[in-house]
Design a protein around this motif. Structure first.
Motif, PDB file in Angstrom:
ATOM      1  N   GLY A  40      73.823  57.063 -11.626  1.00  0.00           N
ATOM      2  CA  GLY A  40      73.707  56.174 -12.776  1.00  0.00           C
ATOM      3  C   GLY A  40      74.952  56.190 -13.644  1.00  0.00           C
ATOM      4  N   GLU A  41      75.626  57.342 -13.698  1.00  0.00           N
ATOM      5  CA  GLU A  41      76.818  57.450 -14.540  1.00  0.00           C
ATOM      6  C   GLU A  41      77.977  56.671 -13.917  1.00  0.00           C
ATOM      7  OE1 GLU A  41      74.430  59.863 -14.575  1.00  0.00           O
ATOM      8  OE2 GLU A  41      74.198  59.070 -16.603  1.00  0.00           O
ATOM      9  N   PHE A  42      78.077  56.649 -12.591  1.00  0.00           N
ATOM     10  CA  PHE A  42      79.101  55.815 -11.951  1.00  0.00           C
ATOM     11  C   PHE A  42      78.814  54.332 -12.214  1.00  0.00           C
ATOM     12  CE2 PHE A  42      79.663  59.673  -9.316  1.00  0.00           C
ATOM     13  CZ  PHE A  42      81.027  59.843  -9.501  1.00  0.00           C
ATOM     14  N   LEU A  43      77.533  53.975 -12.223  1.00  0.00           N
ATOM     15  CA  LEU A  43      77.139  52.602 -12.541  1.00  0.00           C
ATOM     16  C   LEU A  43      77.589  52.244 -13.960  1.00  0.00           C
ATOM     17  CD1 LEU A  43      75.191  50.241 -11.415  1.00  0.00           C
ATOM     18  CD2 LEU A  43      73.608  51.130 -13.095  1.00  0.00           C
ATOM     19  N   MET A  44      77.308  53.167 -14.895  1.00  0.00           N
ATOM     20  CA  MET A  44      77.676  52.950 -16.298  1.00  0.00           C
ATOM     21  C   MET A  44      79.198  52.799 -16.424  1.00  0.00           C
ATOM     22  SD  MET A  44      79.030  55.149 -18.794  1.00  0.00           S
ATOM     23  CE  MET A  44      78.588  56.794 -18.266  1.00  0.00           C
ATOM     24  N   MET A  47      80.246  49.426 -15.366  1.00  0.00           N
ATOM     25  CA  MET A  47      79.930  48.423 -16.385  1.00  0.00           C
ATOM     26  C   MET A  47      80.991  48.450 -17.488  1.00  0.00           C
ATOM     27  SD  MET A  47      75.779  48.880 -16.621  1.00  0.00           S
ATOM     28  CE  MET A  47      75.360  47.484 -17.671  1.00  0.00           C
ATOM     29  N   TYR A  48      81.398  49.655 -17.905  1.00  0.00           N
ATOM     30  CA  TYR A  48      82.448  49.769 -18.921  1.00  0.00           C
ATOM     31  C   TYR A  48      83.776  49.201 -18.402  1.00  0.00           C
ATOM     32  CZ  TYR A  48      80.275  52.316 -22.758  1.00  0.00           C
ATOM     33  OH  TYR A  48      79.515  52.655 -23.842  1.00  0.00           O
ATOM     34  N   ALA A  49      84.079  49.467 -17.120  1.00  0.00           N
ATOM     35  CA  ALA A  49      85.334  48.957 -16.557  1.00  0.00           C
ATOM     36  C   ALA A  49      85.368  47.433 -16.677  1.00  0.00           C
ATOM     37  CB  ALA A  49      85.463  49.390 -15.100  1.00  0.00           C
ATOM     38  N   ALA A  50      84.247  46.774 -16.319  1.00  0.00           N
ATOM     39  CA  ALA A  50      84.192  45.316 -16.417  1.00  0.00           C
ATOM     40  C   ALA A  50      84.280  44.877 -17.875  1.00  0.00           C
ATOM     41  CB  ALA A  50      82.899  44.800 -15.790  1.00  0.00           C
ATOM     42  N   PHE A  51      83.591  45.626 -18.757  1.00  0.00           N
ATOM     43  CA  PHE A  51      83.598  45.259 -20.171  1.00  0.00           C
ATOM     44  C   PHE A  51      85.004  45.320 -20.760  1.00  0.00           C
ATOM     45  CE2 PHE A  51      83.632  46.778 -24.569  1.00  0.00           C
ATOM     46  CZ  PHE A  51      83.034  45.698 -25.202  1.00  0.00           C
ATOM     47  N   TRP A  52      85.732  46.425 -20.482  1.00  0.00           N
ATOM     48  CA  TRP A  52      87.060  46.575 -21.076  1.00  0.00           C
ATOM     49  C   TRP A  52      88.059  45.615 -20.447  1.00  0.00           C
ATOM     50  CZ3 TRP A  52      87.206  48.333 -25.610  1.00  0.00           C
ATOM     51  CH2 TRP A  52      86.337  49.353 -26.017  1.00  0.00           C
ATOM     52  N   TYR A  62      83.900  38.781 -12.518  1.00  0.00           N
ATOM     53  CA  TYR A  62      83.820  38.705 -11.055  1.00  0.00           C
ATOM     54  C   TYR A  62      85.198  38.895 -10.411  1.00  0.00           C
ATOM     55  CZ  TYR A  62      79.277  37.225 -12.434  1.00  0.00           C
ATOM     56  OH  TYR A  62      78.046  37.207 -13.031  1.00  0.00           O
ATOM     57  N   LEU A  63      86.278  38.565 -11.169  1.00  0.00           N
ATOM     58  CA  LEU A  63      87.626  38.866 -10.666  1.00  0.00           C
ATOM     59  C   LEU A  63      87.889  40.360 -10.697  1.00  0.00           C
ATOM     60  CD1 LEU A  63      89.839  36.059 -12.250  1.00  0.00           C
ATOM     61  CD2 LEU A  63      89.209  36.356  -9.853  1.00  0.00           C
ATOM     62  N   GLY A 201      79.627  50.988  -7.856  1.00  0.00           N
ATOM     63  CA  GLY A 201      80.675  50.398  -8.688  1.00  0.00           C
ATOM     64  C   GLY A 201      80.580  48.882  -8.703  1.00  0.00           C
ATOM     65  N   ALA A 202      80.342  48.298  -7.526  1.00  0.00           N
ATOM     66  CA  ALA A 202      80.160  46.846  -7.447  1.00  0.00           C
ATOM     67  C   ALA A 202      78.941  46.426  -8.262  1.00  0.00           C
ATOM     68  CB  ALA A 202      79.993  46.422  -5.992  1.00  0.00           C
ATOM     69  N   ALA A 203      77.844  47.197  -8.116  1.00  0.00           N
ATOM     70  CA  ALA A 203      76.619  46.862  -8.854  1.00  0.00           C
ATOM     71  C   ALA A 203      76.873  46.879 -10.359  1.00  0.00           C
ATOM     72  CB  ALA A 203      75.505  47.844  -8.490  1.00  0.00           C
ATOM     73  N   GLY A 204      77.649  47.881 -10.823  1.00  0.00           N
ATOM     74  CA  GLY A 204      77.928  47.977 -12.252  1.00  0.00           C
ATOM     75  C   GLY A 204      78.669  46.764 -12.776  1.00  0.00           C
ATOM     76  N   VAL A 205      79.687  46.306 -12.030  1.00  0.00           N
ATOM     77  CA  VAL A 205      80.449  45.129 -12.447  1.00  0.00           C
ATOM     78  C   VAL A 205      79.528  43.906 -12.507  1.00  0.00           C
ATOM     79  CG1 VAL A 205      82.318  43.574 -11.807  1.00  0.00           C
ATOM     80  CG2 VAL A 205      82.608  46.045 -11.556  1.00  0.00           C
ATOM     81  N   LEU A 206      78.614  43.790 -11.540  1.00  0.00           N
ATOM     82  CA  LEU A 206      77.717  42.631 -11.503  1.00  0.00           C
ATOM     83  C   LEU A 206      76.685  42.678 -12.636  1.00  0.00           C
ATOM     84  CD1 LEU A 206      77.096  42.417  -7.660  1.00  0.00           C
ATOM     85  CD2 LEU A 206      78.616  41.017  -9.045  1.00  0.00           C
TER      86      LEU A 206
END
Lengths: 293, 322
Positions: A40-44, A47-52, A62-63, A201-206
């Motif tokens: 779950g922490e890798f997912l989080m 998500m932060y990577a996509a957010f920042w 998506y890019l 990691g992919a799931a987190g970005v999505l």
């Protein structure tokens, strides 16, 4: 009953995302016999990577995938080398505590760096919906679903047909015989861990354009992933996919009929019930839950 | 006798400290150290001695906290009665989980216990009529020993010290008694133990039930001391991890370890809270980063924690496996 198509659509969209989170977890368990409590922490983090990337560099989430997939593969590889390799042949309890330690470390690193505030990634097309027949499709959810399905299918194809995939399956079946056949099982474990982390990691970005992100955001999703993985039979990839859709169905139908307040209780109860009645999961082999303990 | 000297010293110092130091901040930290120590030791009965690692012990902690709080606010009972009710409910829940442990090994058991604590978290947040939901329950302050309305923190130190010593004695019993040895045999090799006629299931169920009951007593006393119960805290995975973390750092499967671990964890936490309260609140997380790293390192290099590590250096008897 005009709601039925909508319930079906919501179930499938949600199930696709849950499946992508669960598939990495079950791959790691199937090959390495390790339950990753830091999943779950890798997912989080993803998500932060996509957010920042969106907030600072104005990159479309998506890019971001093109950057974050190799990045999370590398993160997975390094975390295996540094953290997991020393305990790969240790007891289950040692492995549990190692991944729990990793989870505490990552969660609080995120807390210190990003604070506990929930952050939202609001794209311009946040509210866009597609209509088809009687059902409404949220754009972000639909894109996430399509990519999740593509990722899952390519992972299956990789395991089924590629040479490396076959080696991975051989290692999952019997690591000792596999190493007798000249397979470097240590490398396969590192690769499996890295691929599993890449999936999440992919799931987190999505997920980032759909759900808010905060340091403990991983828990709610990973709990669903654990349940999907156990329901499907630990290590059984197809089982995890079906179980992810079952959980999504329970959640969607439960939210519709008795309200969102109790939806988590429904699938947690289903989970505990299955554990008691058939601990090997719906599609697992009987007795598998006691293997190697 | 020699092997118990460090523990005796620990409890004597904790018991005498309130006579010497009157600083409220210090006494508050001491009460928390002893409560978390007792809870970590209670976790250790199941996770260490019986080898049934749980990351859902907050379920029992929360049951105890709510039983005591509800006994006072809704049913007009003494908190002491509430503590007993909480311990009873938790022991029963622990027995059910214990029977599950026969079918669920290792990581399966861990996930099942997390699921249990999450079910109780959601139930406590949603059953507004009983628990006031996410708002939580303030526990009213009614002066007197029978109502646990005690303003003097030294008395609190002594109350939780009695609990801590009780849990410690249960652990010593598990290190010295026939049942304790049988439990260790079940932990190391259940099939071999069974074949020698050891009642494995009974022992595991009993260990988890006792562990759950003591955890509930800790939760109940904590709720009465703090004066407030809310579901998101008492049923959180964070608390469950805290019990396991304190045990692992101090020494899992050792009697004194959890108390040492809890002292370390709580001291660093309260110090950082005092430093960074308010604006820099996120920096309180730094101690958990350190503990995450410590956990990974300890599992690898010192699987019996600080107590085991110090014991090996000094060649003390207590370092030997129970």
């Amino acid at each position: 009953m005009e709601v039925i198509p909508q319930l079906v659509v919501s179930t499938i969209l949600l199930g696709g995302l849950y499946a992508l989170i669960a598939v990495g977890l079950t791959l790691i368990f199937g090959v390495m016999r390790v339950v990753n409590f830091a999943h779950g922490e890798f997912l989080m983090l993803a998500m932060y990577a996509a957010f920042w990337a969106f907030t600072l560099l104005h990159m479309d989430p998506y890019l971001t995938l093109f950057v974050s997939l190799p990045l999370f593969f590398a993160v997975g590889w390094v975390s295996y080398r540094v953290v997991m390799r020393p305990v790969i042949h240790a007891s289950h309890n040692a492995q549990v505590f190692t991944t729990v330690g990793l989870s505490i470390l990552l969660q609080n690193a995120a807390l210190v760096l990003f604070t506990a505030d929930a952050q939202f990634l609001r794209t311009d097309y946040y509210t866009v919906v597609l209509r088809l027949g009687g059902a409404v499709f949220n754009l972000a959810q639909t894109v996430a679903f399509v990519i999740a399905v593509l990722a899952t299918v390519s992972l299956f194809a990789f395991l089924r047909w590629s040479y490396t995939g076959k080696i991975m399956r051989a290692t999952a079946q019997d690591p000792q015989v596999a190493s007798l056949m000249g397979i470097d099982t240590g490398r396969i474990y590192a690769l499996t861990w890295a691929v599993g982390i890449t999936c999440v990691g992919a799931a987190g970005v999505l997920l980032a354009p759909i759900y808010p992100v905060y340091p403990t955001a991983g828990l709610q999703f990973v709990l669903i992933a654990y349940i999907a993985v156990v329901l499907g039979g630990l290590g059984n990839m197809a089982g995890a996919l079906i179980a992810a859709v079952i959980i999504a169905a329970v959640e969607v139908i439960g939210s519709y009929t008795i309200g969102t307040a109790w939806k988590e209780v429904l699938y947690l109860m289903l989970f505990i019930f299955v554990l008691v009645v058939r601990p090997a999961g719906l599609f697992g082999q009987r007795g598998a839950e006691a293997l190697g303990t | 006798m020699k092997r118990y000297l460090p523990a005796i010293a620990y409890f004597v110092v904790a018991g005498l400290a309130p006579l010497v130091v009157k600083d409220a901040f210090f006494l508050d930290a001491l009460v928390l150290i002893l409560i978390w120590g007792a809870a970590a030791a209670a976790w250790n009965i199941a996770g260490g001695y019986a080898g049934q690692v749980s990351l859902g012990h907050s379920a029992f902690f929360g049951l105890g906290a709510y039983a005591a709080a509800l006994a006072v606010t809704r049913w007009g009972l003494s908190p002491w009665t509430g503590i007993l009710i909480g311990a009873g409910i938790a022991a029963f829940t622990g027995m059910v989980i214990g029977f599950l442990s026969n079918r669920l090994k290792g990581p399966y058991f861990v996930i099942a216990t997390i699921a249990l604590s999450q079910v109780l978290l959601i139930a406590a947040s949603r059953l507004k009529g009983l628990t006031s939901g996410s708002e939580g329950i303030p526990v009213p302050f009614r002066p007197g020993f029978w109502t646990l309305g005690i303003a003097d923190k030294s008395v609190w130190v002594w109350i939780v010290l009695v609990l801590a010593i009780l849990v410690y004695l249960v652990q010593v019993y598990l290190e010295r008694s026939r049942r304790g040895f049988q439990l260790a045999a079940v932990r190391e090799d259940e099939d071999a133990a069974r074949s020698l006629g050891v009642p494995a299931l009974h022992l595991k169920v009993a260990a988890i039930a006792v562990s759950a009951a003591f955890t509930a007593v800790c939760g109940a006393l904590w709720a009465q001391y703090i004066g407030f119960v809310d579901p998101a805290y008492v049923f959180s995975v964070d608390i469950s991890i805290k019990f396991a973390l304190a045990s692992m750092i101090g020494g899992v499967g050792t009697a004194l370890g959890p108390f040492l671990g809890a002292a370390l964890v709580t001291t660093l936490e309260t110090t950082l809270r005092a430093q960074f309260g308010g604006v820099g609140a996120q920096f309180i997380g730094t101690y958990l980063i350190l503990y995450g790293i410590a956990l990974i390192v300890i599992v690898r290099y010192a699987p019996r924690g600080l107590v085991g590590w110090i014991g090996e250096r000094w060649g003390r008897r207590e370092a030997k496996p129970a």
